[in-house]
Design a protein around this motif. Sequence first.
Motif, PDB file in Angstrom:
ATOM      1  N   SER A 374       0.908  -1.287  -0.209  1.00 18.57           N
ATOM      2  CA  SER A 374      -0.144   0.115   0.159  1.00 18.57           C
ATOM      3  C   SER A 374       0.828   1.126  -0.087  1.00 18.57           C
ATOM      4  N   PHE A 375       2.058   0.960   0.544  1.00 19.99           N
ATOM      5  CA  PHE A 375       2.990   2.432   0.599  1.00 19.99           C
ATOM      6  C   PHE A 375       3.362   2.608  -0.870  1.00 19.99           C
ATOM      7  N   ARG A 376       3.577   1.538  -1.532  1.00 20.89           N
ATOM      8  CA  ARG A 376       4.200   2.051  -3.198  1.00 20.89           C
ATOM      9  C   ARG A 376       3.066   2.096  -3.828  1.00 20.89           C
ATOM     10  N   HIS A 377       1.843   1.838  -3.559  1.00 21.76           N
ATOM     11  CA  HIS A 377       0.729   2.390  -4.241  1.00 21.76           C
ATOM     12  C   HIS A 377       0.378   3.841  -4.074  1.00 21.76           C
ATOM     13  N   THR A 378       0.612   4.200  -2.744  1.00 29.46           N
ATOM     14  CA  THR A 378       0.497   5.720  -2.240  1.00 29.46           C
ATOM     15  C   THR A 378       1.488   6.502  -2.819  1.00 29.46           C
ATOM     16  N   TYR A 379       2.821   5.879  -2.893  1.00 36.40           N
ATOM     17  CA  TYR A 379       3.868   6.791  -3.449  1.00 36.40           C
ATOM     18  C   TYR A 379       3.418   7.056  -4.922  1.00 36.40           C
ATOM     19  N   ALA A 380       3.234   6.074  -5.796  1.00 32.36           N
ATOM     20  CA  ALA A 380       2.794   6.701  -6.998  1.00 32.36           C
ATOM     21  C   ALA A 380       1.760   7.448  -6.926  1.00 32.36           C
ATOM     22  N   THR A 381       0.593   7.178  -6.326  1.00 29.28           N
ATOM     23  CA  THR A 381      -0.577   8.063  -6.255  1.00 29.28           C
ATOM     24  C   THR A 381      -0.301   9.773  -6.072  1.00 29.28           C
ATOM     25  N   LEU A 382       0.408   9.786  -5.038  1.00 32.31           N
ATOM     26  CA  LEU A 382       0.979  11.048  -4.478  1.00 32.31           C
ATOM     27  C   LEU A 382       2.068  11.793  -5.546  1.00 32.31           C
ATOM     28  N   ALA A 383       3.011  10.762  -6.294  1.00 33.28           N
ATOM     29  CA  ALA A 383       3.903  11.519  -7.142  1.00 33.28           C
ATOM     30  C   ALA A 383       3.166  12.082  -8.343  1.00 33.28           C
ATOM     31  N   LEU A 384       1.911  11.227  -8.934  1.00 29.80           N
ATOM     32  CA  LEU A 384       1.340  11.707 -10.029  1.00 29.80           C
ATOM     33  C   LEU A 384       0.583  12.845  -9.849  1.00 29.80           C
ATOM     34  N   THR A 385      -0.207  12.918  -8.405  1.00 30.95           N
ATOM     35  CA  THR A 385      -1.314  13.891  -8.272  1.00 30.95           C
ATOM     36  C   THR A 385      -0.602  15.215  -7.678  1.00 30.95           C
ATOM     37  N   HIS A 386       0.146  15.242  -6.645  1.00 33.88           N
ATOM     38  CA  HIS A 386       0.905  16.379  -6.074  1.00 33.88           C
ATOM     39  C   HIS A 386       2.068  16.840  -6.644  1.00 33.88           C
ATOM     40  N   ASP A 387       3.120  15.792  -6.828  1.00 39.17           N
ATOM     41  CA  ASP A 387       4.360  16.318  -7.431  1.00 39.17           C
ATOM     42  C   ASP A 387       4.375  16.372  -9.004  1.00 39.17           C
ATOM     43  N   LYS A 388       3.283  15.734  -9.864  1.00 39.25           N
ATOM     44  CA  LYS A 388       3.378  15.780 -11.128  1.00 39.25           C
ATOM     45  C   LYS A 388       4.461  15.114 -11.861  1.00 39.25           C
ATOM     46  N   VAL A 389       4.838  14.058 -11.449  1.00 41.53           N
ATOM     47  CA  VAL A 389       6.150  13.568 -12.015  1.00 41.53           C
ATOM     48  C   VAL A 389       5.607  12.770 -13.269  1.00 41.53           C
ATOM     49  N   PRO A 390       6.318  12.887 -14.360  1.00 42.96           N
ATOM     50  CA  PRO A 390       5.957  12.250 -15.687  1.00 42.96           C
ATOM     51  C   PRO A 390       6.010  10.683 -15.571  1.00 42.96           C
ATOM     52  N   ILE A 391       5.198   9.933 -16.170  1.00 46.49           N
ATOM     53  CA  ILE A 391       4.965   8.651 -16.142  1.00 46.49           C
ATOM     54  C   ILE A 391       6.206   7.923 -16.525  1.00 46.49           C
TER      55      ILE A 391
END
Length: 470
Positions: A374-391
């Motif tokens: 769940s930490f890994r899934h959370t990391y990806a979610t926050l990176a895409l939504t808050h930090d706008k990291v490219p896929i």
Amino acid sequence: MSAKLETTHIVTENELVVYRRERSSIWQCRYKVDGVWQRASTKERKLKDAKEVAKAIKIRAEIRKHDNLPVITRKFRDVAKLAVQRMEQKLANGDGKVSYKDYIRIINEYLIPILGNRLITNIDSTALDHLDAERIRMMERTPSNSTMLSQNAALNLVFDEAVLRNFLTDLNRPKLEAKGKKSTRHPAFTLTEIQAVINNFEAWIERARNAHSKEMRQIMRDYSEMLIDTGARPGKELMNLKWKQIKFTMNPKQIHTGEKSVLDDGTEEEIVLTDLNRGVELIVTGKTGTREIVGRQPTVKVLERIARRVYGVRNNIIDPFKDVVTPNNDDFVLRTKEKKQDVSPAFQHMFERYLDEHNLLYDPKTEQNRVFYSFRHTYATLALTHDKVPIHTLAKQMGTSVLMIERHYSHLKVIEATEQLRGQETRRRIASTSTVEEIYQSAQAKKKAELLARKTAPKKTTAKKSVKAK
């Protein structure tokens, strides 16, 4: 013992026999290789010629056995063992894929037990249907689509081996489909819940019953916070990390606040802060091989904490891992201080109890219990939504494919940004509070506090009612 028929002739006692079947003019042979009897057709009608061909067949079979090749039967089991040997050899040579270990396990635990006695040329749709049914019975569940992809990859390696050795041709090679249950995303944490996970650790560690328990809790905290910050796969990617595989980085940058300060001479000057921008580069090895991942300030702080606890090191802020991160330090990072033990097998149970104690175990959105993934899934979610990291950048960091990211996170609106993997916005939000909302506070601690309050509360006295005489 029944008398041998005239159609049966011993060429070599207990080793080679030629015989003719009823209503057939073609001589067959039966020969023993490595204690096992094998059968083959000589394709000859004359006994003398059949004996010579039978001898040649046995010699070829002995040579194949000596070369670790399947004898003429070409059973699935024999070819599968060759495929396993090839993968094991590549792993030993250092050029094998990490996923080979999973494929070897799948072949030994599922494919050989289910398909082993069939001829490699007889793996047809009926055999594959039988494989599907037996696999579900053995797993006691319908495998997910991702599990089926791994199963099929292992089976294809067996077919590759058969084609390579001319036991199969590409034309009669079975075509496989992944017909597993659609995969579901792991439950994640919200930003508030991640804050609760991190901020509850300190008090939870202090409530440990003994020194060993306390150290295990400390290591689980270190492991968890690194997972949250890096998005690494739970398991050996971080648990097998060594100090010599870490590189400390620092890229200071100025932050213009827009605020002014008044100097002694009355002039104004903008307040400019300096962010040391500390980070680490970690070399990890996991499911997709070896890669380099980025850890930010939270990971630096975790590693500093471990260095103090294990080595007693307290270096300055610009060189925090002096004499610890060295080419010769072969120590694993996440181990006990004295015995250098890997205590991660106990983590899952500890983690469940920790989350349950703080009302964080159950995710109402997915109706599942949270796990380390769940930490890994959370990391990806926050990176895409808050930090706008490219896929593409995120996929490289997480050791997965762009397709997998798109498949699991296509519901999120993603906008590319220039600050790749800096994660400043997520870090800022997570660190914005050190308090824990009441709903996520330790149930155990609250219960103890309530009991203590009852014991220390002053006793109430009740006045006796006067009874009037009638």
